[in-house]
Design a protein around this motif. Structure first.
Motif, PDB file in Angstrom:
ATOM      1  N   ARG A 523       0.837  -1.193   0.000  1.00 20.07           N
ATOM      2  CA  ARG A 523       0.000   0.000   0.000  1.00 20.07           C
ATOM      3  C   ARG A 523       0.877   1.249   0.000  1.00 20.07           C
ATOM      4  NH1 ARG A 523      -5.035  -0.072   3.929  1.00 20.07           N
ATOM      5  NH2 ARG A 523      -6.323  -1.577   2.851  1.00 20.07           N
ATOM      6  N   MET A 525       0.884   5.852  -0.487  1.00 12.63           N
ATOM      7  CA  MET A 525       0.128   7.037  -0.083  1.00 12.63           C
ATOM      8  C   MET A 525      -1.191   7.154  -0.849  1.00 12.63           C
ATOM      9  SD  MET A 525       1.221   8.457   2.322  1.00 12.63           S
ATOM     10  CE  MET A 525       2.600   7.555   2.885  1.00 12.63           C
ATOM     11  N   TYR A 526      -1.129   6.805  -2.137  1.00 15.24           N
ATOM     12  CA  TYR A 526      -2.326   6.921  -2.957  1.00 15.24           C
ATOM     13  C   TYR A 526      -2.714   5.541  -3.470  1.00 15.24           C
ATOM     14  CZ  TYR A 526      -0.414  11.601  -2.957  1.00 15.24           C
ATOM     15  OH  TYR A 526       0.104  12.797  -2.556  1.00 15.24           O
ATOM     16  N   LYS A 545      -5.241  -0.477  -2.449  1.00 15.40           N
ATOM     17  CA  LYS A 545      -5.836   0.660  -1.754  1.00 15.40           C
ATOM     18  C   LYS A 545      -4.745   1.538  -1.135  1.00 15.40           C
ATOM     19  CE  LYS A 545      -9.778  -1.840  -0.055  1.00 15.40           C
ATOM     20  NZ  LYS A 545     -10.286  -2.222   1.252  1.00 15.40           N
ATOM     21  N   ALA A 546      -5.085   2.793  -0.944  1.00 13.00           N
ATOM     22  CA  ALA A 546      -4.133   3.707  -0.335  1.00 13.00           C
ATOM     23  C   ALA A 546      -3.825   3.262   1.089  1.00 13.00           C
ATOM     24  CB  ALA A 546      -4.694   5.118  -0.323  1.00 13.00           C
ATOM     25  N   MET A 547      -2.613   3.507   1.493  1.00 13.74           N
ATOM     26  CA  MET A 547      -2.230   3.162   2.851  1.00 13.74           C
ATOM     27  C   MET A 547      -3.026   4.019   3.826  1.00 13.74           C
ATOM     28  SD  MET A 547       1.445   3.687   4.590  1.00 13.74           S
ATOM     29  CE  MET A 547       2.358   2.728   3.415  1.00 13.74           C
ATOM     30  N   ARG A 548      -3.559   3.407   4.836  1.00 17.06           N
ATOM     31  CA  ARG A 548      -4.326   4.178   5.806  1.00 17.06           C
ATOM     32  C   ARG A 548      -3.662   4.208   7.175  1.00 17.06           C
ATOM     33  NH1 ARG A 548      -9.417   5.687   5.167  1.00 17.06           N
ATOM     34  NH2 ARG A 548      -8.775   7.065   6.845  1.00 17.06           N
ATOM     35  N   LYS A 549      -2.741   3.301   7.398  1.00 21.40           N
ATOM     36  CA  LYS A 549      -2.162   3.248   8.740  1.00 21.40           C
ATOM     37  C   LYS A 549      -0.698   2.849   8.666  1.00 21.40           C
ATOM     38  CE  LYS A 549      -2.413  -0.412  11.374  1.00 21.40           C
ATOM     39  NZ  LYS A 549      -2.856  -1.478  12.281  1.00 21.40           N
ATOM     40  N   ASP A 550       0.134   3.631   9.274  1.00 14.10           N
ATOM     41  CA  ASP A 550       1.517   3.235   9.495  1.00 14.10           C
ATOM     42  C   ASP A 550       2.017   4.099  10.638  1.00 14.10           C
ATOM     43  OD1 ASP A 550       3.991   2.177   9.393  1.00 14.10           O
ATOM     44  OD2 ASP A 550       4.590   3.111   7.510  1.00 14.10           O
ATOM     45  N   VAL A 551       1.718   3.672  11.812  1.00 18.73           N
ATOM     46  CA  VAL A 551       1.922   4.548  12.957  1.00 18.73           C
ATOM     47  C   VAL A 551       2.419   3.746  14.152  1.00 18.73           C
ATOM     48  CG1 VAL A 551      -0.477   4.296  13.751  1.00 18.73           C
ATOM     49  CG2 VAL A 551       0.784   6.365  14.344  1.00 18.73           C
ATOM     50  N   LEU A 552       3.210   4.393  14.963  1.00 20.44           N
ATOM     51  CA  LEU A 552       3.559   3.819  16.259  1.00 20.44           C
ATOM     52  C   LEU A 552       2.778   4.622  17.284  1.00 20.44           C
ATOM     53  CD1 LEU A 552       7.391   3.676  15.627  1.00 20.44           C
ATOM     54  CD2 LEU A 552       5.864   1.712  15.784  1.00 20.44           C
ATOM     55  N   LEU A 567      11.494   1.264  12.479  1.00 23.73           N
ATOM     56  CA  LEU A 567      11.657   2.246  11.405  1.00 23.73           C
ATOM     57  C   LEU A 567      12.870   1.912  10.530  1.00 23.73           C
ATOM     58  CD1 LEU A 567      10.927   5.481  13.487  1.00 23.73           C
ATOM     59  CD2 LEU A 567       9.402   4.407  11.828  1.00 23.73           C
ATOM     60  N   GLN A 570      11.905  -0.673   8.153  1.00 23.93           N
ATOM     61  CA  GLN A 570      11.142  -0.090   7.054  1.00 23.93           C
ATOM     62  C   GLN A 570      12.074   0.558   6.043  1.00 23.93           C
ATOM     63  OE1 GLN A 570       8.256   2.650   8.583  1.00 23.93           O
ATOM     64  NE2 GLN A 570       6.725   1.054   8.801  1.00 23.93           N
ATOM     65  N   LYS A 571      13.076   1.237   6.581  1.00 20.76           N
ATOM     66  CA  LYS A 571      13.998   1.920   5.675  1.00 20.76           C
ATOM     67  C   LYS A 571      14.750   0.892   4.823  1.00 20.76           C
ATOM     68  CE  LYS A 571      17.574   5.379   5.477  1.00 20.76           C
ATOM     69  NZ  LYS A 571      18.797   5.901   6.110  1.00 20.76           N
ATOM     70  N   LYS A 574      12.695  -0.341   2.032  1.00 21.60           N
ATOM     71  CA  LYS A 574      12.556   0.591   0.913  1.00 21.60           C
ATOM     72  C   LYS A 574      13.636   0.381  -0.135  1.00 21.60           C
ATOM     73  CE  LYS A 574      10.042   4.567   2.625  1.00 21.60           C
ATOM     74  NZ  LYS A 574       8.782   4.440   1.949  1.00 21.60           N
TER      75      LYS A 574
END
Lengths: 600, 383
Positions: A523, A525-526, A545-552, A567, A570-571, A574
């Motif tokens: 997912r 941003m858009y 679908k667009a990403m809706r959640k990626d939070v701590l 994090l 995640q990097k 990428k």
């Protein structure tokens, strides 16, 4: 001298024990001390030892004191055990007077083995049969001997039961080599003709060629000429491999050894070429030389665009060692600058890619492999397409031709049905079927090469529980109803994801592809729309679908270190992504076009 | 980078609970008996005394967290606080917070806590819905939560926080709104609303794995989050950190220290400190901790990370962006000696293009949309 030389190769299927037998021969003949010995000694590449497969053994010279009291020179010249390298097989066999056929006592003859044995027979080689792994519980040496007699026509009385692992029967094999394989016949006084059956690049000595002297005599310091390339070089070193390089003063007719001549590029010492003396050249080269042509192409791109020069450099160096590798720069809208590379087959492709990444520390993306299509345009001209993104506008196409292979599949008779089903599914046309034994069947099919490239072999193996073996050779080009299938991400065609497919399968394939891509594209941003199209017609679509959640949600004094690791991960993740337009695509996506199993 | 004039916070870990909740991955043990609590209190005091000599910075906050620190007797809390006052330089009026769970305290306890100096409470309500509380494995129901909150108000606390959790299995927008409404009734000065994020080690994560329960999808979680954002803004709360809301002036000063990447001292078993560019984890294991404190043996300390100035700056960005005020250019430069735009212009403009960051003359900060996607910003600043 020639009377006491025997030149032979070992023909065996992967895992039937070739490397172990070679190890045992090295030990028995005392070529190696116990300290020098290690498993799979003659497998040169790490990759081979790691995968437990042999692409090709290094040649070796063994001094064997036979039971008749004489010492013989046995030159083992190996053949690659994979269908990708069948031309090299033929050249290696051409350097021998005999071949040792090794068959696993519980598996029986496999398709590639058979193909290689037939090749050896065509070259009039003396064949010695051996049934290996007789120590294993499932071994049925008598059944396999019978099979060898029925299929190949070797008298089963002469087939030697052995266990290379335990050393059983290995001396008998060596005796049979001495007794049955004829010594070489070349005239030492005639003009020099030596066959190059393999070569590799040594950073200090330049290209090293393994040769079999057919006639005449070669000395250090001679000015030699490569008869096909026409180039002349001065020999700086000749020697034999016993198994370590040992220099000698001369190599005479019948002998096997290596030569170095400060040749900067292995492409100047092509496998199959004939070495002669520049001063007194032979009138005719040895027969059978072919220019090796790749059958499969794919695009190879650095993940990091700034690595392009590094990749070019790596390919140049690798080519020094592998003259069958072909490459030219390619530019992709999606992937940037890279190279379109040609290979002898998928194994070859895989080896090259892995060596590039491993030996040259590159992070690469490969596009799906493509065969070479011949396209007759409406204006009667012909185009050759190796890259799906260069497919001409359908309006301009009169007809398309694709390469077909003749495939030979050997399988226990229980699996005939499923194998035929698979072949039909892959657009195959049946040629014939033959019972090798009451339980083993040989099935031949004409199949499009492109279908074999995808997942044919894996499907074959899984449908037959690993019992099937496959050999194929490219035959001719056949007119086919093929179309170019494009993939669009957010409405933009991603050239590197285009593929060629049969029209009847296009819809199915398109569905499979967009679905697979939906699963592997994370997912973002858009919302990402994934479409498959033929020309302007969209035939399948999916969306991520667009990403809706990626939070701590919580990050306090006690968690910071742990949360940062997340994090960091995640990097790292990428880095495995390729930015195409605004879409981040995992680099593996470009191979999924290949991995897609349209049989399921 | 040690700066002995900057004020720091003290975190004191009380790793005991009546019962371990299904979703909890903090270090805590089921409470054993009063003796252990007393021994632990003594150990905390010893450690505070022992560490005092190496800390020159003035103290601005004390936070007793857990676990369930309200299991300590007020008198024990008083002794701990006395050790802080005795051994450390104090900067202005201390913020002294204590975490408590419903049904572990009564009105008298709360009054006593107030009288021994605790001036901020954080109450682990999590939800007012009995089913949701049960799913979390909480010991209390909605009623107990209300009773405790009433007691907190009655005891005269005018600075307290209500902890809430959303994203619970089967939670609906309506039940979440109910919980928010209930919380507001008690007129708290601070609300923390956390998304349920399970660590693999927790029993609840196992249940998700085996399919016994299922969590909401990302869309549903996002809409719960943004519902809270909007509702609490209407109610006059300032959304000052990703998961935290307060009346103006009632931000948790202790937690702000974390997000401003300031130093803090962690006291107690399993507490983390951040001092002189190092994060370290204090002695694990309550018995070992008590033993070592009693006998004066050094505590076992695990260094979690030793940071370069650049890494410290990166921490300040990653943590600072959690705050709605974001990163102030000048303050950052004064503190770390380099210009953030000079260093990170590409990343920042890229995030602006994606609508994740916003900028004004003095600072840059997350957009509202970016809060729930903030890792996408943070991971770009990792060094």
């Amino acid at each position: 001298m020639q009377n006491r030389i025997r030149n032979f190769s070992i023909i065996a299927h992967i895992d039937h024990g070739k490397s172990t037998l070679a190890d045992r021969m090295l030990q028995i003949t005392g070529a190696l001390t116990a300290r020098e010995m290690r498993e799979q000694f003659l497998d040169k590449m790490d990759l081979e030892r790691e995968k437990g497969i042999t692409i090709k053994l290094q040649p070796v010279r063994l001094n064997y004191k036979a039971r008749d009291g004489q010492t013989y020179i046995l030159n083992l010249i190996d053949t690659p055990g994979h269908v990708d390298f069948s031309y090299e097989v033929s050249r290696s066999l051409a350097a021998c007077e005999g071949a040792l056929l090794v068959v696993d006592a519980s598996q029986g003859i496999e398709a590639q083995t058979l193909a290689n044995v037939y090749m050896a027979m065509d070259l009039n080689l003396e064949i010695i049969g051996a049934v290996n792994k007789i120590d294993l519980p499932g071994a049925e040496p008598e059944v396999v001997k019978q099979e060898i007699e029925d299929v190949i026509g070797l008298d089963q009385q002469g087939i030697i039961p052995i266990s290379a692992k335990l050393g059983i029967g290995v001396e008998e094999v060596l005796e049979a080599i001495v007794a049955k394989i004829p010594p070489p016949q070349g005239d030492e006084k005639a003009e020099l003709r030596a066959l190059i059956f393999d070569s590799y690049f040594d950073p200090y000595k330049g290209a090293i060629s393994y040769i079999r002297v057919d006639s005449g005599e070669l000395h250090k310091g001679d000015m030699i000429r490569m008869m096909y390339s026409g180039k002349d070089f001065e020999v700086t070193e000749i020697g034999v491999l016993s198994p370590f390089m040992t220099t000698v003063e001369s190599l005479k007719a019948g002998e096997v050894g290596y030569l170095a001549a400060a040749i900067k590029n292995v492409a100047d010492t092509k496998v199959g070429d004939t070495v002669t003396l520049a001063s007194c050249p032979a009138s005719q080269p040895l027969s059978g030389y072919q220019e090796v042509k790749p059958v499969v192409y794919c695009g190879i791109f650095p993940i990091d665009n700034s690595d392009f020069e590094k990749l070019r450099d790596a390919l140049e160096k690798l080519k020094l060692n592998d003259s069958s590798l072909i490459y030219e720069p390619e530019s992709s809208d999606a992937l940037g600058l890279g190279f379109r590379c040609g290979f002898l087959g998928l194994l070859h492709l895989e080896i090259v890619r892995e060596r590039l990444e491993r030996e040259y520390d590159l992070s690469l993306m490969a596009t799906a492999p493509s065969v070479i299509y011949r396209i007759i345009l409406t204006d009667r001209s012909e185009e050759t397409v190796r890259n799906p993104s260069h497919w001409p506008d359908p309006q301009r196409i009169d007809k398309v031709m694709e390469p077909y292979v003749k495939a030979i599949i050997m399988v226990p008779n229980d699996y005939v049905g499923t194998v035929m089903e698979l072949c039909q599914d892959k657009r195959g046309s049946f040629i014939n079927m033959e019972y090798l034994t009451p339980h083993r069947v040989m099935i031949s099919y004409n199949l499009p090469l492109a279908e074999i490239l995808f997942d044919f072999f894996d499907s074959l193996k899984s449908r037959t529980r690993g019992y099937a073996s496959l050999d194929y050779e490219v035959r001719d080009y056949v007119v086919s109803d093929l179309v170019k299938l494009d993939i669009l991400l957010n409405g933009e065609i991603v050239d590197a994801l285009s593929s060629i497919t049969h029209k009847d399968k296009a819809y199915f394939r398109a569905r499979g592809l967009v679905e697979r891509l939906r699963k592997i594209i994370p997912r973002q941003m858009y919302e990402v729309s994934i479409q498959a199209s033929i020309g302007n017609r969209i035939i399948a679509r999916e969306s991520v679908k667009a990403m809706r959640k990626d939070v701590l949600a919580k990050c306090y004094g006690g968690d910071i270190t742990r949360k940062k690791k997340l994090l960091e991960k995640q990097k790292e993740g990428k880095k495995k992504m390729k930015q195409i337009g605004h879409v981040e695509v995992p680099r593996d996506a470009f191979m999924t076009v290949m991995e897609l199993d349209d049989g399921k | 980078m040690a700066n002995s004039s900057a004020a720091i916070g003290i975190y004191i870990h009380i790793p005991f609970c009546l019962h371990k909740c299904e979703y909890c991955d903090f270090y805590s043990l089921p409470i054993t008996d009063a003796e252990v609590l007393e021994n632990y209190t003594r150990s905390i005091i010893r450690e505070l005394e022992h560490r005092a000599e190496s800390i020159k910075n003035p103290i601005t906050t004390v936070f007793l967290g857990g676990g369930t620190p309200s299991l300590l007797k007020p008198q024990q809390v008083e002794r701990i606080l006395a050790a802080v006052f005795a051994g450390y330089k104090i900067s202005g009026e201390l913020e002294i917070s204590l975490e408590t769970n419903p049904a572990t305290v009564n009105l008298q306890n709360i009054k006593d806590l107030k009288s021994v100096g605790v001036n901020r409470l954080s109450i682990g309500v999590q939800s007012f819905n009995d089913n949701e509380l049960k799913a979390l494995g909480r010991m209390h129901g909605g009623l107990e939560a209300r009773m405790t909150l009433r007691d907190v108000v009655r005891a005269g606390f005018n600075n307290y926080n209500i902890d809430l959790i959303y994203g619970l299995p089967n939670q609906t927008l309506a039940s979440w709104q109910d919980t928010l409404n209930s919380a507001i009734e008690f007129n708290p000065q601070h609300i923390s609303a956390y998304l349920l994020q399970l660590d693999d080690s927790t029993p609840m994560a196992q249940k998700v794995k085996t399919g016994t329960i299922s969590l909401l999808d990302d869309e549903a979680e996002a809409s719960l989050y943004y519902t809270a954002l909007e509702f609490l803004a209407e109610q006059g709360f300032h959304h000052y950190e990703i998961s935290n809301f307060s009346r103006p002036g009632y931000e948790c000063r202790h937690n702000l220290l974390y997000w401003q990447a300031r130093e803090y001292l962690g006291i107690g078993c399993g507490a983390v400190s951040y001092i002189n560019g190092q994060r370290h984890l204090n002695q694990a294991g309550v018995n070992k901790y008590i033993d070592n404190c009693r006998t004066g043996r050094p505590l076992g300390i695990e260094i979690l990370e030793t940071m370069t100035p650049r890494q410290m700056a990166a921490d300040a960005i990653i943590l600072g962006l959690r705050l709605s005020e974001g990163i102030k250019f000048k303050e950052f430069k004064d503190r770390f000696g380099f210009d953030i735009m000079g260093e990170h212009r590409d990343v920042i403009t890229n995030c602006q293009d994606k609508g994740l960051l916003q900028m004004d003359k003095e600072s840059f900060f997350l957009t509202k949309k970016a809060y729930f996607l903030s890792n996408q910003v943070f991971n770009q600043f990792i060094v």
